[in-house]
Design a protein around this motif. Structure first.
Motif, PDB file in Angstrom:
ATOM      1  N   THR A 177       0.828  -1.213   0.000  1.00 44.21           N
ATOM      2  CA  THR A 177       0.000   0.000   0.000  1.00 44.21           C
ATOM      3  C   THR A 177       0.862   1.261   0.000  1.00 44.21           C
ATOM      4  O   THR A 177       0.587   2.209  -0.728  1.00 44.21           O
ATOM      5  CB  THR A 177      -0.942   0.017   1.224  1.00 44.21           C
ATOM      6  OG1 THR A 177      -1.588  -1.239   1.339  1.00 44.21           O
ATOM      7  CG2 THR A 177      -1.999   1.093   1.075  1.00 44.21           C
ATOM      8  N   ASN A 178       1.922   1.274   0.812  1.00 48.96           N
ATOM      9  CA  ASN A 178       2.806   2.436   0.868  1.00 48.96           C
ATOM     10  C   ASN A 178       3.455   2.711  -0.494  1.00 48.96           C
ATOM     11  O   ASN A 178       3.565   3.867  -0.919  1.00 48.96           O
ATOM     12  CB  ASN A 178       3.903   2.231   1.920  1.00 48.96           C
ATOM     13  CG  ASN A 178       3.392   2.430   3.339  1.00 48.96           C
ATOM     14  OD1 ASN A 178       2.472   3.204   3.576  1.00 48.96           O
ATOM     15  ND2 ASN A 178       3.982   1.728   4.291  1.00 48.96           N
TER      16      ASN A 178
ATOM     17  N   ILE B  20       0.808   4.227  -2.871  1.00 52.65           N
ATOM     18  CA  ILE B  20       0.529   5.635  -2.540  1.00 52.65           C
ATOM     19  C   ILE B  20       1.678   6.518  -3.028  1.00 52.65           C
ATOM     20  O   ILE B  20       1.449   7.573  -3.639  1.00 52.65           O
ATOM     21  CB  ILE B  20       0.317   5.809  -1.026  1.00 52.65           C
ATOM     22  CG1 ILE B  20      -0.964   5.095  -0.580  1.00 52.65           C
ATOM     23  CG2 ILE B  20       0.223   7.291  -0.655  1.00 52.65           C
ATOM     24  CD1 ILE B  20      -1.150   5.025   0.931  1.00 52.65           C
ATOM     25  N   ALA B  21       2.914   6.075  -2.785  1.00 52.27           N
ATOM     26  CA  ALA B  21       4.081   6.859  -3.211  1.00 52.27           C
ATOM     27  C   ALA B  21       4.105   7.012  -4.737  1.00 52.27           C
ATOM     28  O   ALA B  21       4.377   8.103  -5.265  1.00 52.27           O
ATOM     29  CB  ALA B  21       5.361   6.185  -2.725  1.00 52.27           C
TER      30      ALA B  21
ATOM     31  N   VAL C 213       1.328   9.520  -5.794  1.00 49.19           N
ATOM     32  CA  VAL C 213       1.699  10.907  -5.490  1.00 49.19           C
ATOM     33  C   VAL C 213       2.689  11.415  -6.534  1.00 49.19           C
ATOM     34  O   VAL C 213       2.579  12.539  -7.035  1.00 49.19           O
ATOM     35  CB  VAL C 213       2.302  11.011  -4.069  1.00 49.19           C
ATOM     36  CG1 VAL C 213       2.932  12.377  -3.850  1.00 49.19           C
ATOM     37  CG2 VAL C 213       1.230  10.758  -3.016  1.00 49.19           C
TER      38      VAL C 213
ATOM     39  N   LEU D  31      -6.292  11.750  -1.875  1.00 41.87           N
ATOM     40  CA  LEU D  31      -5.145  12.659  -1.898  1.00 41.87           C
ATOM     41  C   LEU D  31      -5.561  14.123  -2.023  1.00 41.87           C
ATOM     42  O   LEU D  31      -4.771  15.023  -1.745  1.00 41.87           O
ATOM     43  CB  LEU D  31      -4.210  12.289  -3.059  1.00 41.87           C
ATOM     44  CG  LEU D  31      -3.396  10.999  -2.859  1.00 41.87           C
ATOM     45  CD1 LEU D  31      -2.792  10.538  -4.176  1.00 41.87           C
ATOM     46  CD2 LEU D  31      -2.310  11.201  -1.814  1.00 41.87           C
TER      47      LEU D  31
ATOM     48  N   SER E 202      -3.266  12.850   6.015  1.00 41.59           N
ATOM     49  CA  SER E 202      -1.842  12.523   6.031  1.00 41.59           C
ATOM     50  C   SER E 202      -1.611  11.215   5.275  1.00 41.59           C
ATOM     51  O   SER E 202      -2.562  10.493   4.949  1.00 41.59           O
ATOM     52  CB  SER E 202      -1.359  12.369   7.470  1.00 41.59           C
ATOM     53  OG  SER E 202      -1.939  11.217   8.064  1.00 41.59           O
ATOM     54  N   HIS E 203      -0.339  10.887   5.044  1.00 41.02           N
ATOM     55  CA  HIS E 203      -0.003   9.621   4.371  1.00 41.02           C
ATOM     56  C   HIS E 203      -0.574   8.439   5.157  1.00 41.02           C
ATOM     57  O   HIS E 203      -1.139   7.509   4.577  1.00 41.02           O
ATOM     58  CB  HIS E 203       1.523   9.486   4.252  1.00 41.02           C
ATOM     59  CG  HIS E 203       1.971   8.201   3.625  1.00 41.02           C
ATOM     60  ND1 HIS E 203       2.290   8.077   2.288  1.00 41.02           N
ATOM     61  CD2 HIS E 203       2.127   6.946   4.157  1.00 41.02           C
ATOM     62  CE1 HIS E 203       2.639   6.826   2.024  1.00 41.02           C
ATOM     63  NE2 HIS E 203       2.550   6.122   3.153  1.00 41.02           N
ATOM     64  N   GLU E 204      -0.436   8.491   6.491  1.00 41.62           N
ATOM     65  CA  GLU E 204      -0.946   7.400   7.334  1.00 41.62           C
ATOM     66  C   GLU E 204      -2.464   7.312   7.253  1.00 41.62           C
ATOM     67  O   GLU E 204      -3.033   6.211   7.183  1.00 41.62           O
ATOM     68  CB  GLU E 204      -0.510   7.613   8.782  1.00 41.62           C
ATOM     69  CG  GLU E 204      -0.862   6.437   9.689  1.00 41.62           C
ATOM     70  CD  GLU E 204      -0.395   6.631  11.133  1.00 41.62           C
ATOM     71  OE1 GLU E 204      -0.877   5.885  11.992  1.00 41.62           O
ATOM     72  OE2 GLU E 204       0.429   7.533  11.373  1.00 41.62           O
TER      73      GLU E 204
ATOM     74  N   ILE F 110      -4.342   8.165   4.751  1.00 43.89           N
ATOM     75  CA  ILE F 110      -4.685   7.635   3.428  1.00 43.89           C
ATOM     76  C   ILE F 110      -4.473   6.125   3.391  1.00 43.89           C
ATOM     77  O   ILE F 110      -5.314   5.379   2.884  1.00 43.89           O
ATOM     78  CB  ILE F 110      -3.855   8.344   2.333  1.00 43.89           C
ATOM     79  CG1 ILE F 110      -4.309   9.800   2.206  1.00 43.89           C
ATOM     80  CG2 ILE F 110      -3.995   7.625   0.987  1.00 43.89           C
ATOM     81  CD1 ILE F 110      -3.399  10.664   1.363  1.00 43.89           C
ATOM     82  N   ARG F 111      -3.361   5.677   3.972  1.00 50.18           N
ATOM     83  CA  ARG F 111      -3.099   4.234   3.988  1.00 50.18           C
ATOM     84  C   ARG F 111      -4.175   3.497   4.780  1.00 50.18           C
ATOM     85  O   ARG F 111      -4.619   2.409   4.392  1.00 50.18           O
ATOM     86  CB  ARG F 111      -1.728   3.944   4.595  1.00 50.18           C
ATOM     87  CG  ARG F 111      -1.259   2.506   4.322  1.00 50.18           C
ATOM     88  CD  ARG F 111      -0.065   2.134   5.150  1.00 50.18           C
ATOM     89  NE  ARG F 111      -0.453   1.967   6.553  1.00 50.18           N
ATOM     90  CZ  ARG F 111       0.400   1.958   7.563  1.00 50.18           C
ATOM     91  NH1 ARG F 111       1.682   2.143   7.352  1.00 50.18           N
ATOM     92  NH2 ARG F 111      -0.032   1.799   8.810  1.00 50.18           N
TER      93      ARG F 111
END
Length: 525
Positions: A265-266, A269-270, A273, A304, A315-317, A319-320
């Protein structure tokens, strides 16, 4: 001598201090244990009037009664709800934790319709390492603000954008199923599940993982194994302590799967972005050129850009958490509903013929992709899906942790009790569904559903915390089923007792769904 004397005094002071600290810690621990036992005894006394099963053991309660496997446990649960259907609710003790099982519409309404009782059961804490405090597991202000923020992303006009993905993946599925035409019966469960997984990956994350082409995906295996170990842990109070859990093989497996799921997942997302930044740079460089990296919008893209009432982005967290929640809730549930629909249609050819006739009316002989207008016209197919979810709810039970004392059917249920709603039993109440074991989609014709208690049927839960993705689920189920049934005729000879129902996080058939396929219209009268 003075220094020696001071050293000895210092050593004694350190010893006394350490001894005092140990005594204090021991006293504090003893006091906490005493408070826990007192709270346990008080709740035991307060809940005594509520009907229960057998004689619970001290401290572990009914935990030792519970069967270890998902299949045996669910059969046990079915037996209890059938045996005690005349009772308004049923009490169990899972260790020191009181639980009330609810399977009566009027009593289910008391909990689900309350704006106060919105806390998910403490059992959901075992999902938090994977899902964090997302929409499924959060509560209070965070849940309310997150729900308000995310509701627009499930608007029907946005969901329509995902229809192309659903059609594409459904066609890949049909192509794979066609290899079984006029062959022996086969287990279709995994085929459907991989299709649903491809759909949720592409709609939630904008990532095509090709699960239907690559069945041995590390991510796919991690999703299923994680679900299994979490459910087993929920039933075993001796595995609830995190440090103790990591001493067992399952604890290490949980840790390994978690690493795989979060890494995937990380990374997605990266990537997303980075792509969005590249798209923005391209637009700035030449507003007339379409960016080469532009892809279909996914839930991730919406996450996002979405903001709360104060204009803050997630935040990123954050969203995850939500992406992982969509992944967990958004594929297994729909896959199960589609599989159960195929099983029931294959077992009831007279119902399948009615679906066939409706498909002819809407699509004719065309094999074009389904549109949103087509799906709206498939009213009988929708009744089939609803009746399937009545008999085989994808989520066979869900629970709330009571934040206040409340009264249910004249009984006082104390704060901290886990209220477990059992849709599988609720949907079989003969008061609202005569001959409940019969598969009759006509129950959901508007004229037949009129006057039925609104909490007699809750496959997507109900009230303030109902499922935010239910429109998405029905759209996906209609799309896949219509695609299959426009080309293939389904037959099933499995009996109910041969399915091996397992009520884990999802209602699954441990023995699979075995069907035979023929070309459509081959057996149509």
């Amino acid at each position: 001598r003075m220094w020696l004397w001071l050293g000895l005094v210092g050593q004694k002071l350190l010893f006394w201090g350490a001894a005092s600290a140990v005594s204090l810690a021991g006293a504090s621990l003893f006091l906490n244990l005493l408070q826990m036992v007192a709270s346990y005894a008080r709740k035991w006394q307060q809940m005594r009037p509520i009907p229960t099963i057998g004689r619970p053991y001290p401290l572990v309660g009914h935990a030792l009664y519970m069967k270890p496997s998902g299949k045996e446990f669910f059969q046990q649960l079915i037996q209890y709800t059938e045996e005690y259907r005349h009772l308004p609710l049923l009490k169990l003790w899972l260790g020191p934790l009181p639980i009330v099982a609810l399977y009566n519409a009027e009593n289910v309404e008391v909990i689900l319709n309350s704006s106060k009782q919105i806390n998910k059961s403490s059992m959901y804490q075992f999902l938090e390492p994977w899902l964090g405090l997302g929409l499924l597991t959060s509560t209070g202000y965070k849940w309310r603000s997150r729900r308000k923020m995310l509701t627009p992303t499930f608007h029907f006009t946005i969901l329509e954008d995902f229809l192309d993905i659903m059609n594409e993946q459904a066609n890949i599925l049909v192509h794979k199923l066609e290899k079984h035409v006029d062959q022996e019966a086969f287990n279709c469960f995994f085929y459907i599940t991989l299709c649903a997984l491809d759909i949720i990956c592409e709609t939630a994350m904008g990532k095509n993982i090709g699960a239907q082409s690559n069945e041995d995906s590390e991510y796919v295996r991690a999703v299923y194994r994680m679900s299994d170990v979490i459910f087993r842990r929920m039933k075993m109070p001796w595995l609830w302590l995190d440090l103790w859990y990591l001493m067992f093989k399952e604890g290490w497996e949980h840790k390994r799967c978690l690493k795989i799921l979060h890494r995937f997942t990380n990374n997605v997302i990266a990537e997303r972005v980075s792509e969005m930044k590249t798209d923005e740079e391209h637009r700035d460089a030449d507003s007339n050129c379409a960016p080469s990296t532009m892809k279909r919008k996914a839930f991730l893209d919406l996450l996002l850009t979405v903001t709360d009432e104060e204009g803050n982005k997630l935040s990123h967290e954050d969203i995850r958490e939500e992406v992982d929640t969509f992944m967990f809730e958004g594929h297994d549930t729909t896959a199960a509903a589609i599989n159960w629909s195929l099983y029931l249609l294959g077992s009831h050819p007279e119902v399948q013929r009615k679906v066939d006739d409706e498909l002819d009316e809407v699509f004719g002989k065309s094999d074009r992709p389904a549109t949103s207008e087509d799906l709206k016209k498939l009213k009988y197919l929708e009744c089939v899906i609803k009746e399937t979810l009545r008999l085989f709810p994808s989520v066979p039970l869900f629970a709330r942790s009571l934040s206040d004392d409340c009264e249910v059917a004249g009984f006082r249920v104390v704060k901290g009790t886990q209220a477990v709603i059992v849709p599988y039993a609720l949907h079989r109440d003969p008061k609202y569904f005569p001959n409940p074991e019969e598969f009759r989609p006509e129950r959901f014709f508007p004229e037949n559903a009129q006057g039925r208690h609104p909490y007699a049927y809750v496959p997507f839960s109900a009230g303030p915390r109902n499922c935010i993705g239910q429109k998405f689920a029905i759209m996906e189920e209609k799309t896949i089923l219509s695609c299959i049934l426009r080309k293939l005729w389904v037959e099933s000879n499995q009996k109910m007792e041969e399915l091996g129902l397992a009520g884990e996080l999802i209602l699954r058939p441990t023995n699979g769904i075995w069907i035979k396929l023929k070309r459509r219209n081959a057996d149509k009268a």
